[in-house]
Design an enzyme around this catalytic site. Structure first.
Site, mmCIF file in Angstrom:
data_model
loop_
_atom_site.group_PDB
_atom_site.id
_atom_site.type_symbol
_atom_site.label_atom_id
_atom_site.label_comp_id
_atom_site.label_asym_id
_atom_site.label_seq_id
_atom_site.Cartn_x
_atom_site.Cartn_y
_atom_site.Cartn_z
ATOM 1 N N LYS A 155 0.881 -1.173 0.000
ATOM 2 C CA LYS A 155 0.000 0.000 0.000
ATOM 3 C C LYS A 155 0.919 1.224 0.000
ATOM 4 C CE LYS A 155 -4.208 1.576 2.316
ATOM 5 N NZ LYS A 155 -4.982 1.898 1.118
ATOM 6 N N ALA A 156 1.368 1.562 -1.196
ATOM 7 C CA ALA A 156 2.372 2.617 -1.360
ATOM 8 C C ALA A 156 1.704 3.900 -1.828
ATOM 9 C CB ALA A 156 3.410 2.172 -2.386
#
Ligand code: PMP
Length: 290
Positions: A155-156
């Protein structure tokens, strides 16, 4: 929306501090290049009045995996962060909250790795979503990123440029939300939620590989097993989607929310008659259960 006021407390690098007095470095590599990882977590006031962080461990474990995937230093223990998050909610006197931990890089205008990183945990009031409004969803021209270009399971922060572009594109055409396909044209996910479709009383959801492995998606799969609703992970093409009886998004922020339509196709099954709605009811009960 105001996310904080003069009293709001956040957790920053091991300490609780006032949001209004906490500063970040404008030379942070994260701000310039989107090189950061984060989580979206939700807490609920349970039926007996307690505060419950939903799937806290799964979220902080994913934060760690995301940081490792991107090579950001991560030295935190999940259990400790969960404790600090409960303390943070209490300090801010919030029970129904959206909680946002963010791991970001220090000042660094190069592309080189860092020896340290920062962690901030913020929270704000998030009333329980009880809306029955179904979504009119439009398929975006933007595809989800190629897993060979990005660590798609992380989850960048930078991945969300893709989400923002897709969401803005379809909203400008009058839809409520976007659906993105993968690079092969299969159904992938929403800008911030996973999708399930319903056909003949069975649920189908895209396999992992081109999507964020959602924690709510996993909860939905487990709930299906409890409710004896058959559920399958598979590649789903657009024509299957447009022949489905019903469909829904699920995610920490979205919870479980049904579709009215996809592009011009209106889902034929009345939402309240679908197994998806049964699942939604079970989910709404689960989040506030003690
Ligand atoms: N896909 C994307 C791209 C997301 O941003 C989210 C929200 N985190 C989800 C799916 C749903 O994941 P979760 O259920 O873990 O919130």
């Amino acid at each position: 929306m105001a996310y904080f006021n003069n009293e709001t407390v956040l957790y920053f690098d091991g300490q609780f501090s006032k949001a209004s007095e906490t500063k970040i470095d404008l030379y942070s590599q994260s701000l310039h290049y989107g090189y950061a990882v984060f989580e979206g977590i939700r807490s609920y006031k349970t039926v007996s009045g307690k505060t419950k962080i939903l799937e806290a461990k799964a979220h902080y474990d994913r934060l760690k995996r995301s940081a490792e995937a991107l090579n950001l230093p991560y030295t935190y223990e999940t259990e400790t962060l969960i404790r600090h998050t409960y303390d943070l909610l209490e300090k801010n006197n919030i029970q129904n909250a959206y909680i946002r931990p963010l791991v970001f890089a220090p000042d660094n205008m190069s592309f080189n790795a860092n020896n340290v990183s920062h962690l901030v945990i913020q929270c704000w009031e998030q009333p329980k979503f009880l809306g029955e409004k179904l979504l009119r969803v439009g398929i975006s021209g933007f595809q989800r990123p190629n897993p060979q270009a990005f660590k798609i399971y992380a989850k960048a922060a930078g991945h969300y440029v893709n989400s923002i572009m897709a969401s803005q594109e379809v909203k400008s055409k009058g839809f409520d939300e976007a659906l993105l396909l993968d690079q092969h044209g299969y159904v992938a996910e929403g800008p911030g939620a996973n999708i399930f479709i319903e056909k003949d009383g069975k649920l189908f959801t895209p396999s992992l590989g081109y999507i964020l492995p959602g924690i709510t998606r996993q909860l939905v799969i487990e709930l299906c097993e409890e409710l004896e609703i058959p559920v399958f992970e598979k590649e789903i093409n657009v024509s299957e989607l447009k022949q489905a009886d019903a469909a829904f998004y699920c995610g920490t922020a979205a919870e479980v929310v049904g579709f009215e339509s996809i592009d011009e196709y209106k889902f034929p099954l009345k939402w309240s008659d679908s197994v998806s709605a049964k699942l939604q009811n079970a989910f709404n009960k689960l989040v506030i259960a003690d």
